[in-house]
Design a protein around this motif. Sequence first.
Motif, mmCIF file in Angstrom:
data_model
loop_
_atom_site.group_PDB
_atom_site.id
_atom_site.type_symbol
_atom_site.label_atom_id
_atom_site.label_comp_id
_atom_site.label_asym_id
_atom_site.label_seq_id
_atom_site.Cartn_x
_atom_site.Cartn_y
_atom_site.Cartn_z
ATOM 1 N N PRO A 40 -4.782 5.132 -6.750
ATOM 2 C CA PRO A 40 -5.891 4.785 -5.873
ATOM 3 C C PRO A 40 -6.608 3.509 -6.316
ATOM 4 O O PRO A 40 -7.123 2.759 -5.482
ATOM 5 C CB PRO A 40 -6.812 5.996 -5.958
ATOM 6 C CG PRO A 40 -6.439 6.691 -7.211
ATOM 7 C CD PRO A 40 -5.006 6.404 -7.449
ATOM 8 N N LEU A 54 -3.978 2.254 3.769
ATOM 9 C CA LEU A 54 -4.981 2.386 2.710
ATOM 10 C C LEU A 54 -5.517 3.816 2.639
ATOM 11 O O LEU A 54 -5.606 4.404 1.556
ATOM 12 C CB LEU A 54 -6.131 1.408 2.963
ATOM 13 C CG LEU A 54 -7.315 1.537 2.011
ATOM 14 C CD1 LEU A 54 -6.943 1.015 0.629
ATOM 15 C CD2 LEU A 54 -8.536 0.809 2.545
ATOM 16 N N LEU A 107 0.832 -1.212 0.000
ATOM 17 C CA LEU A 107 0.000 0.000 0.000
ATOM 18 C C LEU A 107 0.862 1.256 0.000
ATOM 19 O O LEU A 107 0.527 2.262 -0.616
ATOM 20 C CB LEU A 107 -0.945 -0.006 1.204
ATOM 21 C CG LEU A 107 -2.153 -0.929 1.052
ATOM 22 C CD1 LEU A 107 -2.813 -1.190 2.400
ATOM 23 C CD2 LEU A 107 -3.165 -0.358 0.068
ATOM 24 N N VAL A 141 -3.126 5.944 0.910
ATOM 25 C CA VAL A 141 -3.127 5.827 -0.554
ATOM 26 C C VAL A 141 -4.166 6.790 -1.137
ATOM 27 O O VAL A 141 -3.890 7.555 -2.056
ATOM 28 C CB VAL A 141 -3.445 4.391 -1.010
ATOM 29 C CG1 VAL A 141 -3.585 4.332 -2.523
ATOM 30 C CG2 VAL A 141 -2.375 3.436 -0.554
ATOM 31 N N TYR A 142 -5.376 6.748 -0.590
ATOM 32 C CA TYR A 142 -6.439 7.616 -1.102
ATOM 33 C C TYR A 142 -6.074 9.077 -0.934
ATOM 34 O O TYR A 142 -6.253 9.892 -1.833
ATOM 35 C CB TYR A 142 -7.747 7.325 -0.359
ATOM 36 C CG TYR A 142 -8.387 6.015 -0.772
ATOM 37 C CD1 TYR A 142 -8.506 5.678 -2.117
ATOM 38 C CD2 TYR A 142 -8.882 5.127 0.179
ATOM 39 C CE1 TYR A 142 -9.092 4.478 -2.501
ATOM 40 C CE2 TYR A 142 -9.475 3.928 -0.196
ATOM 41 C CZ TYR A 142 -9.576 3.605 -1.532
ATOM 42 O OH TYR A 142 -10.147 2.433 -1.919
ATOM 43 N N GLY A 194 -4.961 0.681 -4.849
ATOM 44 C CA GLY A 194 -5.312 0.676 -3.436
ATOM 45 C C GLY A 194 -6.669 0.047 -3.206
ATOM 46 O O GLY A 194 -6.854 -0.771 -2.296
ATOM 47 N N CYS A 234 1.672 1.824 -3.484
ATOM 48 C CA CYS A 234 0.543 2.450 -4.202
ATOM 49 C C CYS A 234 0.506 3.936 -3.924
ATOM 50 O O CYS A 234 0.230 4.748 -4.811
ATOM 51 C CB CYS A 234 -0.787 1.848 -3.759
ATOM 52 S SG CYS A 234 -0.979 0.133 -4.168
ATOM 53 N N ALA A 235 0.785 4.291 -2.673
ATOM 54 C CA ALA A 235 0.803 5.709 -2.316
ATOM 55 C C ALA A 235 1.912 6.426 -3.075
ATOM 56 O O ALA A 235 1.715 7.525 -3.586
ATOM 57 C CB ALA A 235 0.975 5.870 -0.816
ATOM 58 N N SER A 274 -3.347 10.354 -3.226
ATOM 59 C CA SER A 274 -3.792 10.383 -4.614
ATOM 60 C C SER A 274 -4.847 11.450 -4.847
ATOM 61 O O SER A 274 -5.320 11.621 -5.963
ATOM 62 C CB SER A 274 -4.374 9.024 -5.013
ATOM 63 O OG SER A 274 -3.587 7.976 -4.525
ATOM 64 N N HIS A 305 -7.730 -3.153 -1.152
ATOM 65 C CA HIS A 305 -8.782 -3.034 -0.141
ATOM 66 C C HIS A 305 -9.722 -4.251 -0.225
ATOM 67 O O HIS A 305 -10.047 -4.882 0.784
ATOM 68 C CB HIS A 305 -9.553 -1.735 -0.359
ATOM 69 C CG HIS A 305 -10.473 -1.388 0.762
ATOM 70 N ND1 HIS A 305 -11.315 -0.308 0.712
ATOM 71 C CD2 HIS A 305 -10.681 -1.976 1.970
ATOM 72 C CE1 HIS A 305 -12.001 -0.250 1.838
ATOM 73 N NE2 HIS A 305 -11.643 -1.245 2.614
#
Length: 473
Positions: free
Chosen positions: A109, A134, A100, A137-138, A112, A103-104, A141, A116
């Motif tokens: 996202p 998580l 994660l 990540v959002y 991510g 991903c960040a 992004s 999830h």
Amino acid sequence: MTWLSPSHLLRQRSPPFRAATSPRLRDLIALVLMHQDRRRQLLQIHTQFIAHQVFDRNPAPWRAFLKAYSHGPFPLEALHLFRHARQHLADDTFAFAFVLKACAGLGWPQAGAQLHALMVQKGFEFHAYVHTALVNVYVVSGCLVEAWKAFDEMPVKNIVSWNVMITGFAGWGEVEYARLLFDQMPCRNVVSWTGLIDGYTRACLHVEAVALFRHMMAGGISPSEITVLAVVPAISNFGGILMGEMLHGYCEKKGIVSDARVGNSLIDLYAKIGSVQNSLKVFDKMLDRRNLVSWTSIISAFAMHGLSVEALELFAEMRRAGIRPNRITFLSVINACSHGGLVERGLAFFKSMVYEYNIDPEIKHFGCIIDMLGRAGRLCEAEQIIEGLPMEVNVIVWRILLGCCSKYGEVEMGKRAIKMISDLERESGGDFAVLSNVLNELGRFIDAEQARKLLDERKIVKVPGIALVGDIQ
DNA sequence: CTAGGGTTAG
């Protein structure tokens, strides 16, 4: 060609690939090189070979690789590694946290969200660390609604979960939400305060940023290096020399001046609040901790104050120290030449930047060159450069030219510049403050009646702009 | 295991 697929390779448990001389491995590497798929793919496959040969089923080394990749400059490798080693890592919460993180780093996202789903499947959706990762990540992004939802449904939040939200929202300019979170969280640490201060600084709410900084100190929380970095722009915009010296004193007391980033930002701070002497003092004290940014900062400090010869001497010293200048160093150097009227030397530096250092000139470099020529009264050359620019011209370069026109009383060229500025401002729905500045400049060239006429034209133009604001709200 | 980051033309 299916054997090229790393997942296929991993499925082949036995026999393990014996040595680098294995024809299969040789072919594979040759193929990868032939396809020019660069370091990334080679690295990925190479890692998997080693990992497969050495570790096979043991998840710990996979996790170590994953960690290294997710924090490093190639986060995509972490995703690949995770995908191909899922059988080893699927139940590992650590692995999820790392992937994660990757991903960040990529700002993906969607990836991510997929993870999830996998987390839900595996039953550790609400694992505090993993879920925080998580949310992060959002948030990084820019999916702030998703982030809020994910955060909101966390049954157990820790201080890092709150800080992820605060720094993320502040970073995207949502200071009010950041403040809301900050006020709501059960307890705060230095990261929470720093995140909010940084948000205020970025939003140009300098007074608030400084107030918050003091509030934090008064509350007995000790600023970290990062806090100092966050508050420095606020002080350089709003605070005076006294506040700067106080901050400097504090950094010395706490021993964080030894951090190169802190030292560099202090150099810049002193330059901006008008004390190059202090900039130099900080720079001199840095000695062996000086890096390219330190040199660039001190050169730009001298340039700002018109100490061109000194700036160029420092540049020469920097090169003697074996430090390679970058685009920003050259910007400062050319700016120094511009402020000191050293036109020919400035042009020579520009040439050297392009041809010796292979640095592509940016609009800012041209801005400096235009400023340099304009200040020296070489207005036609300056205008020719703007017209021949190999990139999109912005308002700033025209404004630089306009300033020089008004200095030398070049009415016709000044009018052309004003025309360009107002056209560009109109395209970007410019604001009234900028507009009034333009009109101010305009007053120097044309009589009051003409100015009024132009103002009327502008009013007509502004109508759609106002309507647009209404639409947004 | 999850959070913060320096220099940039007027």
